[in-house]
Design a protein around this motif. Sequence first.
Motif, PDB file in Angstrom:
ATOM      1  N   HIS A 105     -59.594  21.641 -27.843  1.00 42.10           N
ATOM      2  CA  HIS A 105     -58.388  21.044 -27.286  1.00 42.10           C
ATOM      3  C   HIS A 105     -57.560  20.419 -28.398  1.00 42.10           C
ATOM      4  O   HIS A 105     -58.072  19.655 -29.219  1.00 42.10           O
ATOM      5  CB  HIS A 105     -58.746  19.976 -26.262  1.00 42.10           C
ATOM      6  CG  HIS A 105     -59.631  20.475 -25.154  1.00 42.10           C
ATOM      7  ND1 HIS A 105     -59.231  21.465 -24.291  1.00 42.10           N
ATOM      8  CD2 HIS A 105     -60.899  20.142 -24.792  1.00 42.10           C
ATOM      9  CE1 HIS A 105     -60.196  21.707 -23.430  1.00 42.10           C
ATOM     10  NE2 HIS A 105     -61.225  20.921 -23.717  1.00 42.10           N
ATOM     11  N   PHE A 108     -53.781  15.057 -27.830  1.00 35.88           N
ATOM     12  CA  PHE A 108     -52.661  14.708 -26.949  1.00 35.88           C
ATOM     13  C   PHE A 108     -51.523  14.150 -27.789  1.00 35.88           C
ATOM     14  O   PHE A 108     -51.687  13.178 -28.531  1.00 35.88           O
ATOM     15  CB  PHE A 108     -53.132  13.675 -25.920  1.00 35.88           C
ATOM     16  CG  PHE A 108     -52.037  13.199 -24.998  1.00 35.88           C
ATOM     17  CD1 PHE A 108     -51.293  14.110 -24.257  1.00 35.88           C
ATOM     18  CD2 PHE A 108     -51.741  11.850 -24.882  1.00 35.88           C
ATOM     19  CE1 PHE A 108     -50.282  13.677 -23.398  1.00 35.88           C
ATOM     20  CE2 PHE A 108     -50.735  11.405 -24.039  1.00 35.88           C
ATOM     21  CZ  PHE A 108     -50.008  12.321 -23.295  1.00 35.88           C
ATOM     22  N   HIS A 176     -49.960  12.746 -19.742  1.00 36.83           N
ATOM     23  CA  HIS A 176     -51.396  12.717 -20.025  1.00 36.83           C
ATOM     24  C   HIS A 176     -52.187  13.429 -18.937  1.00 36.83           C
ATOM     25  O   HIS A 176     -53.188  14.117 -19.220  1.00 36.83           O
ATOM     26  CB  HIS A 176     -51.858  11.261 -20.163  1.00 36.83           C
ATOM     27  CG  HIS A 176     -53.267  11.150 -20.672  1.00 36.83           C
ATOM     28  ND1 HIS A 176     -54.311  10.772 -19.877  1.00 36.83           N
ATOM     29  CD2 HIS A 176     -53.794  11.397 -21.911  1.00 36.83           C
ATOM     30  CE1 HIS A 176     -55.426  10.770 -20.581  1.00 36.83           C
ATOM     31  NE2 HIS A 176     -55.139  11.152 -21.814  1.00 36.83           N
ATOM     32  N   TYR A 179     -51.907  17.059 -19.521  1.00 36.11           N
ATOM     33  CA  TYR A 179     -52.779  17.398 -20.650  1.00 36.11           C
ATOM     34  C   TYR A 179     -54.232  17.518 -20.190  1.00 36.11           C
ATOM     35  O   TYR A 179     -54.946  18.473 -20.557  1.00 36.11           O
ATOM     36  CB  TYR A 179     -52.643  16.334 -21.732  1.00 36.11           C
ATOM     37  CG  TYR A 179     -53.667  16.439 -22.847  1.00 36.11           C
ATOM     38  CD1 TYR A 179     -53.535  17.411 -23.833  1.00 36.11           C
ATOM     39  CD2 TYR A 179     -54.754  15.579 -22.902  1.00 36.11           C
ATOM     40  CE1 TYR A 179     -54.469  17.520 -24.851  1.00 36.11           C
ATOM     41  CE2 TYR A 179     -55.687  15.674 -23.906  1.00 36.11           C
ATOM     42  CZ  TYR A 179     -55.551  16.641 -24.879  1.00 36.11           C
ATOM     43  OH  TYR A 179     -56.482  16.741 -25.885  1.00 36.11           O
ATOM     44  N   CYS A 183     -56.622  20.777 -20.228  1.00 33.67           N
ATOM     45  CA  CYS A 183     -57.952  20.771 -20.851  1.00 33.67           C
ATOM     46  C   CYS A 183     -59.018  21.195 -19.851  1.00 33.67           C
ATOM     47  O   CYS A 183     -59.946  21.951 -20.183  1.00 33.67           O
ATOM     48  CB  CYS A 183     -58.267  19.386 -21.406  1.00 33.67           C
ATOM     49  SG  CYS A 183     -57.256  18.913 -22.832  1.00 33.67           S
TER      50      CYS A 183
END
Length: 532
Positions: A105, A108, A176, A179, A183
Amino acid sequence: MGILQEMQRAHARQVHAQKQAQAAAHRHHQQLRKEAERALKAAQRTAVANERERRRLYVEARMAEVAADNSGLQAHLEDLGNILAATLAIDDHIDFRRLRKSAEHAPFKPGNLATPLAPPDWRRYEPTPPGVLGKMFGGQARYQQQTAAAQQAFGQAQAQHAAAEADRQRRLAAAHQRYLQKCAKVDAEVNAHNTEIDRFAAAVAAAEPAAVVDYFGLVLGNSVYPDDFPQHYRLAYVPESRQLVVEYHLPTLDVIPAVREYRYVKARDEITTAARPSKEIKERYATIVAQVTLRTVHELFEADRSTLVETVVFNGIVDTIDPRTGASVQPCLVTLRTTRETFTGLNLRLVEPLACLAHLNASVSKRPAELAPVRPVLEFDMVDKRFVDEVDVLADLDQRPNLLRLTPNEFESLIQNLFATMGLDTKQTRPSRDGGVDCVAFDPRPIFGGKVVIQAKRYRNIVDVSAVRDLFGTLQNEGASKGILVTTSGYGPASYEFASGKPLELIDGSNLLYLLGEHAGVTARIDPNDLD
């Protein structure tokens, strides 16, 4: 008179000067002409030199073209000659652990959303207090009014800041969350991939036929051949005898370049070719057939770290057009059955491919260039009927007879019927002590026919090599030309090793089911679990 003479002398001097000037002009003209001629000749020499240089460069370019063609031709021939050697330095095993993936990943990165908004500064709003004189002349009242207005403006700025900061935090939280969702999606995809890899690895380890076939299909798919090789194949796996059967498409004769050499004929400014001798083409093609055979078997055995396969059957076919009829044909040009122990004992770096196949008792076409076929040691379509049609088998269990439930007399009748419909004249049969049947039959075909000894074993377990030896002894005692051993189970590598090179044919359970369906019209099954 003196004046006249002076005038004559002056005229003479003038004439002389003119003549000298003319002579000088003539000499200058001649000099310029000579220089022009020299320049012209120099230009002509340069032009000739340039033309020679141009022609030289042109010839060099054509010769370089020919050299490149010949170099490419030689490189292709070297590739064809190294088909077997090219795979020996490669580990053909597929490591399932290396097929697994790990989730990666990116960090962020919310950008400007990560930075809190700066709150309003009171110092930008606070008015300047009045001085001593200002206070004396009413400055204090104005200051208080300015302060009240500044406080009101400052409060509004604080409220706007709070709203903007709340919006920033909301957008940051949303970013977030997106994100995290991204993920999670990547994690789910990786987990699903790894789960499938683990399931596939477990199925291969359990010797499930479909998984084993898929695994060895991946092995052959990883093998890199020249571009003009077809690389088509079919695989079947019989777990009882741990036998893998391969039907592999060989390249056609066209894979050998018909041109032996390219040449540049300067006089005609033409590139010509010299034909490769027909004998050389046929010899190279036969070697390629042998190399592909050995390479494929090598890759299969080397990729098998778990010894799923003890015996490999290889049938090399060519998908082409018969020039005599124009019909599509798939003649078998090479057929081989070999065991792991025998094949892995070879030093493939040093063998001569055709001699190696002869050592392995392979049947190789005497004239592969003419598509002269050989009879496969095992027809691919005879393999593994129970596993190919697994769904249908389960659906038809109650309708199809289980060969293992037949009585010795019923089994004897079934075998007699099978070989009678295949053209053999059965003359004598007798029950055998081990639950099978022995049959002496005759093949009526001229030249190829003769006495045939047939033994059938209604077994659930692998047939021991001693049965194959007994069949060969019976063949010799009866003076037969061929022996056939049929079983409802399978054979081990020792049996195939013993039968190799002898007039013996081993038919396992899957082959028997195929023959019954094709020649006797009997749709049967072999189910050891249905004997109660």
